[in-house]
Design a protein around this motif. Structure first.
Motif, short mmCIF file in Angstrom:
data_model
loop_
_atom_site.label_atom_id
_atom_site.label_comp_id
_atom_site.label_asym_id
_atom_site.label_seq_id
_atom_site.Cartn_x
_atom_site.Cartn_y
_atom_site.Cartn_z
N ALA A 111 78.05 7.74 51.43
CA ALA A 111 77.68 9.07 51.92
C ALA A 111 78.58 9.47 53.09
O ALA A 111 79.00 10.63 53.21
N ARG A 112 78.89 8.50 53.94
CA ARG A 112 79.83 8.75 55.04
C ARG A 112 81.20 9.15 54.48
O ARG A 112 81.87 10.03 55.03
N ALA A 113 81.63 8.47 53.43
CA ALA A 113 82.92 8.78 52.82
C ALA A 113 82.94 10.21 52.29
O ALA A 113 83.94 10.94 52.45
N GLU A 114 81.85 10.63 51.65
CA GLU A 114 81.78 11.99 51.13
C GLU A 114 81.83 13.01 52.26
O GLU A 114 82.51 14.05 52.16
N GLN A 115 81.12 12.73 53.35
CA GLN A 115 81.12 13.65 54.49
C GLN A 115 82.51 13.74 55.12
O GLN A 115 82.97 14.82 55.49
N ARG A 116 83.18 12.60 55.23
CA ARG A 116 84.52 12.58 55.81
C ARG A 116 85.48 13.38 54.93
O ARG A 116 86.28 14.18 55.44
N ALA A 117 85.42 13.17 53.62
CA ALA A 117 86.31 13.90 52.73
C ALA A 117 86.08 15.40 52.83
O ALA A 117 87.04 16.19 52.86
N ALA A 118 84.82 15.82 52.89
CA ALA A 118 84.52 17.25 53.01
C ALA A 118 85.04 17.81 54.32
O ALA A 118 85.59 18.91 54.37
N ARG A 119 84.91 17.02 55.38
CA ARG A 119 85.36 17.46 56.70
C ARG A 119 86.88 17.62 56.74
O ARG A 119 87.40 18.54 57.37
N LEU A 120 87.59 16.71 56.05
CA LEU A 120 89.05 16.74 56.06
C LEU A 120 89.63 17.63 54.96
O LEU A 120 90.84 17.87 54.94
N GLY A 121 88.78 18.06 54.04
CA GLY A 121 89.26 18.92 52.96
C GLY A 121 90.09 18.20 51.93
O GLY A 121 91.03 18.78 51.36
N VAL A 122 89.75 16.94 51.65
CA VAL A 122 90.47 16.17 50.63
C VAL A 122 89.50 15.82 49.51
O VAL A 122 88.28 15.82 49.68
N ARG A 123 90.08 15.48 48.36
CA ARG A 123 89.27 15.15 47.18
C ARG A 123 89.09 13.64 47.09
O ARG A 123 90.05 12.91 46.83
#
Length: 316
Positions: A111-123
């Motif tokens: 879940a942390r990984a998903e949040q980080r990806a959304a924050r950075l705008g990466v897939r």
């Protein structure tokens, strides 16, 4: 997957995030430390990714199976034992056309990984799977173009066996990069001005003993010479080589690496307390006492220096 981290490094404190049988760590509760570690160790990950970009460039001259000049850009990347996804997001930034999947055994970390990806705008996709039991479910054999695995393999009893399994997931020409070994962390002068000099050398010895016990107690533990290039060749990989990358944060230390040093010393105090003598415990307590002028929160001579070794191999 689980990390017993980071071998705080050595304070060996294994803030990695993987699941292997028989350890008693609450990896979800360690999410903050794992994410902080990923940020502070970012220098070596970026250097390793630069090497991966070189190895996947068309016609890099390393004897690639397609004869050189072909398109070797990875399209499917797996980060095995991703924890909170710091490396996975860096891989997604470096290879924007790839499908990057962060794989870990702990849902909270994913879940942390998903949040980080959304924050950075990466897939970045996520996939919950135990390591190594869930490897067969990750992908069909021969479908991954790049697999990254940071300080995970040593948490598996049969290290050669798991490298064999990872290699089988690679497509022809695909790359495996594993992070294992390096040099211990140093963060303070040898003589602190109190206590016996060489505290960190003794912490290294205590952690090495703890690590050896962890390895011996793993299910199906197999003793091998930990010659990682030889193990990668044993898995059928070619173009095997190793690179060691530096992580250097000089004094005076910034807030983020300073918090990381404190967290790792706190973990060393917690996990190694019974292995240290009274004088070394008193020294650690002074370093961790916010009211003490010599604590790590206040010391102007605090730095962070370590090295990580990454081993690379290609499937023929």
């Amino acid at each position: 997957m689980k990390h017993e981290q980071q071998h705080q490094h050595k304070q060996h404190n294994h803030a990695h995030a993987h699941n292997h049988g028989g350890d008693d760590f609450d990896w979800a509760a360690m999410a903050d430390l794992l994410e902080l570690e990923g940020e502070v160790h970012g220098q070596y990950v970026q250097q390793a990714i630069a090497e991966l970009q070189r190895l996947t460039a068309p016609g890099d001259g390393d004897g690639d199976s397609d004869g050189g000049g072909g398109d070797r850009t990875p399209r499917r990347i797996l980060d095995i034992g991703s924890g909170p996804g710091v490396a996975a997001c860096r891989l997604a930034q470096a290879f924007p056309a790839a499908e990057v999947t962060a794989v870990d055994g702990t849902a909270q970390l994913l879940a942390r990984a998903e949040q980080r990806a959304a924050r950075l705008g990466v897939r970045v996709r996520t996939r919950q799977a135990e390591f190594p039991a869930g490897l067969a479910e990750l992908a069909a054999p021969g479908t991954a173009d790049l697999i990254w695995s940071g300080q995970v393999v040593h948490h598996v009893g049969d290290q050669q066996g798991v490298l064999d399994a990872l290699a089988e997931l690679l497509a022809p020409g695909g790359l495996l990069a594993i992070v294992e070994g390096g040099l211990p962390t140093r963060c303070l002068p040898r003589d602190l001005g109190f206590g016996r000099p060489d505290l960190f050398a003794r912490l290294d010895v205590a952690m090495a003993g703890r690590f050896a016990r962890m390895r011996a107690e793993l299910p199906g533990s197999v003793a091998v010479v930990e010659d990682w290039p030889a193990l990668l060749r044993g898995a059928g990989l070619t173009e095997v080589h190793s690179r060691t990358f530096l992580v250097e944060h000089p004094a005076p230390l910034g807030d983020e690496p300073r918090r990381f040093v404190r967290a790792n010393l706190e973990r060393a105090r917690q996990t190694l307390g019974e292995l240290l003598d009274a004088e070394d415990l008193a020294t650690l307590d002074r370093l961790l006492d916010p009211a003490d002028p010599a604590c790590v929160d206040r010391r102007a001579d605090l730095f962070l220096l370590l090295a990580k070794t990454v081993h690379f191999g290609r499937r023929p």
